[in-house]
Motif scaffolding. Structure first.
Motif, PDB file in Angstrom:
ATOM      1  N   TRP A 119       4.332  -1.061   3.248  1.00 20.95           N
ATOM      2  CA  TRP A 119       3.865   0.236   2.768  1.00 20.95           C
ATOM      3  C   TRP A 119       4.928   0.905   1.912  1.00 20.95           C
ATOM      4  CZ3 TRP A 119      -0.843   2.727   3.309  1.00 20.95           C
ATOM      5  CH2 TRP A 119      -1.787   2.012   4.040  1.00 20.95           C
ATOM      6  N   THR A 159      -3.597   8.119   1.001  1.00 22.98           N
ATOM      7  CA  THR A 159      -3.359   8.083   2.442  1.00 22.98           C
ATOM      8  C   THR A 159      -2.145   8.962   2.732  1.00 22.98           C
ATOM      9  OG1 THR A 159      -4.268   5.844   2.619  1.00 22.98           O
ATOM     10  CG2 THR A 159      -2.828   6.583   4.394  1.00 22.98           C
ATOM     11  N   VAL A 212       1.663   5.279   1.099  1.00 22.15           N
ATOM     12  CA  VAL A 212       1.430   6.394   2.012  1.00 22.15           C
ATOM     13  C   VAL A 212       2.329   7.549   1.601  1.00 22.15           C
ATOM     14  CG1 VAL A 212       3.118   5.527   3.701  1.00 22.15           C
ATOM     15  CG2 VAL A 212       1.346   7.144   4.428  1.00 22.15           C
ATOM     16  N   ARG A 251      -7.118  11.001   2.632  1.00 29.02           N
ATOM     17  CA  ARG A 251      -7.242  10.373   3.949  1.00 29.02           C
ATOM     18  C   ARG A 251      -6.047  10.849   4.788  1.00 29.02           C
ATOM     19  NH1 ARG A 251      -8.980   6.317   0.229  1.00 29.02           N
ATOM     20  NH2 ARG A 251     -11.078   5.571   0.712  1.00 29.02           N
ATOM     21  N   SER A 257      -6.816   3.600   5.294  1.00 29.88           N
ATOM     22  CA  SER A 257      -6.943   3.413   3.845  1.00 29.88           C
ATOM     23  C   SER A 257      -8.251   2.741   3.460  1.00 29.88           C
ATOM     24  CB  SER A 257      -5.766   2.587   3.326  1.00 29.88           C
ATOM     25  OG  SER A 257      -5.859   1.236   3.757  1.00 29.88           O
ATOM     26  N   ARG A 316       0.850  -1.177   0.000  1.00 27.57           N
ATOM     27  CA  ARG A 316       0.000   0.000   0.000  1.00 27.57           C
ATOM     28  C   ARG A 316       0.889   1.232   0.000  1.00 27.57           C
ATOM     29  NH1 ARG A 316      -5.293  -0.934   0.711  1.00 27.57           N
ATOM     30  NH2 ARG A 316      -5.952  -2.982   1.441  1.00 27.57           N
TER      31      ARG A 316
END
Length: 369
Positions: free
Chosen positions: A43, A77, A10, A100, A362, A8
Motif C-alpha cells: 500500500w 481509500t 491509502v 471509502r 477498496s 494500492r
C-alpha cells in the motif's frame, strides 16, 4: 511495474502532533508505525495531519478537516485516526458518498477516565454517529472490537482487528531482589500512578525503586496529586517521575527494570506490557479491558505476570508485596515472561491485517446519494 501489481493507495489522516517526542503514547506510536509498515504490505501511504484540539475540535478544526477530505480524489481509500474521525461525524457524513472511509479506534472516546459526564456523553454520541457513517472500523484489540459492536450497535462484519505488533528486544535478566519497578505511561488518571504510589507507600519498609516514565503535562492537577503523595510519604528518592523519554532513554529504563507495572483503570490493549514481555520482564497490571489479551499466556498456560482486579485497593499492594518479598514468586513469573517473549507477533502481522481491511474496502462499490 504493471497496473495489476502497482501498490494500492491509502490516505492516512492522523492528528497533528502524532510524532511530537514530548507527547508519546501507544496510539501515536501505533499510527506512525503503520504508516511505515503498510508500504511493505503493498500500500502506498499518503500521510495527512489534521491540526486541531482533537477530540474536542473547534469549528475551525472541523472546517480544516473538511477541506482536507474535499481535496482527496473521488473513490479514495481513507483511514482516519479515531481521535479525529469520531469527533467530527458531520464531516464524515458529508464525504462518505465520495470516499471509502475507515476509522482506526484505539480507545473509545468516552472511556477516558476523569471526563465530565456531559462531555463523555457528547463524545460517545459523536463517536457512534461517526462509526455508523464510516464504511469500516479497525480496532486495535479484540476487547475494543467487542465493545464497539455491543455499545454502538455496529455490524460485526464491519469491525476488524489489527492488534499492535512488538519489536524484538534484548533479554533483560533482572536483579536478584527484583526491586527495580517501571511504569511507562503518561501521568493521567486512567493510568493509575496515584494508586501505584499509594501501594508502594504502604510497602515503604521493603527495598524498591520505581520509575514512572511518561508525560507530566497531560493533566497537571493529577501530576501534582501524585507528587504531593510522594512527598507526604517521604518517597522522593525512590519514586521518580521522569517525564516523557526518548525511545532510547525508555529502552534503557526497560533494560534496568525487574518488573513493569501498569495499574490502569481502562486500557484497550497495553503496548507497554508486550514491550516488557519482549524483554522477558514480568508484569503486574490491572485486569481491565484488553490487558489480559496483551499479557497472554506462555506455552503451558502460565501467565507471565500478575493480573489484579481493578476494584479492591489492596490488590495491587498485595501483588507488589509478594513480588518484592518472595523469590519463589519471582522465579516462575520470569520463566513465563521468557517463554511468552518468543510468542509475540511483529508489526508485519499488524500491517497484513490492516492491508486486508483496506483491500476489502477498496473493492466496495461507492455509496449512492
Amino acid at each position: 511495474m504493471t497496473a495489476e501489481h502497482a501498490p494500492r493507495a491509502v490516505h492516512l489522516v492522523l492528528p497533528a502532533g502524532v510524532d511530537d517526542p514530548a507527547a508519546p503514547s501507544g496510539g501515536n506510536r501505533y499510527d506512525l508505525r503503520i504508516a511505515r509498515e503498510l508500504p511493505g504490505a503493498g500500500w502506498h501511504v499518503t500521510d495527512h495531519r489534521a491540526a486541531g484540539s482533537w477530540p474536542r475540535p473547534t469549528a475551525a478544526d472541523r472546517a480544516e478537516l473538511a477541506r482536507l477530505l474535499a481535496a482527496l480524489p473521488d473513490g479514495a481509500t481513507v483511514l482516519l485516526d479515531g481521535l479525529v474521525a469520531c469527533a467530527a461525524p458531520e464531516v464524515l457524513a458529508d464525504r462518505a458518498y465520495r470516499l471509502r472511509l475507515a476509522v482506526l479506534v484505539h480507545l473509545p472516546l468516552a472511556d477516558e477516565t476523569g471526563l465530565d459526564p456531559a462531555l463523555a456523553a457528547e463524545l460517545d454520541a459523536a463517536e457512534r454517529r461517526a462509526l455508523h457513517t464510516a464504511h469500516a472500523t479497525v480496532a486495535t484489540s479484540t476487547w475494543t472490537a467487542r465493545r464497539l459492536v455491543t455499545h454502538h450497535g455496529l455490524p460485526p462484519d464491519r469491525v476488524h482487528i489489527a492488534a499492535p505488533g512488538t519489536d524484538p528486544a534484548p533479554l533483560t535478566t533482572g536483579t536478584d531482589g527484583g526491586h527495580r519497578l517501571l511504569c511507562a505511561a503518561a501521568v493521567i488518571p486512567r493510568k493509575g500512578q496515584l494508586r501505584l504510589a499509594e501501594a508502594l507507600a504502604a510497602l515503604a519498609d521493603l527495598p524498591w525503586e520505581c520509575v514512572c516514565a511518561g508525560a507530566l503535562d497531560r493533566d497537571p492537577a493529577y501530576t501534582a496529586r501524585v507528587r504531593a503523595l510522594v512527598a507526604r510519604h517521604g518517597l522522593g528518592d525512590r519514586f521518580h517521575l521522569t517525564g516523557a523519554l526518548t525511545p532510547e532513554a525508555l529502552g534503557a529504563r526497560y533494560a534496568a527494570a525487574d518488573l513493569v507495572v501498569l495499574p490502569s483503570y481502562a486500557e484497550p490493549y497495553g503496548m507497554v506490557l508486550t514491550e516488557a514481555l519482549a524483554r522477558g520482564i514480568p508484569v503486574v497490571a490491572t485486569a481491565v479491558d484488553g490487558v489480559p489479551e496483551a499479557v497472554g499466556r506462555a506455552p503451558g498456560g502460565a501467565v507471565p505476570g500478575v493480573l489484579v482486579p481493578e476494584g479492591p485497593p489492596h490488590a495491587l499492594r498485595g501483588a507488589l508485596d509478594a513480588w518484592l518479598r518472595d523469590p519463589g514468586v519471582r522465579r516462575p513469573l520470569r520463566a513465563a515472561a521468557h517463554a511468552r517473549r518468543a510468542m509475540l507477533t511483529g508489526w508485519e502481522t499488524t500491517s497484513r491485517a490492516l492491508a486486508g481491511v483496506l483491500e476489502t474496502l477498496s473493492r466496495e462499490p461507492r455509496r449512492t446519494m
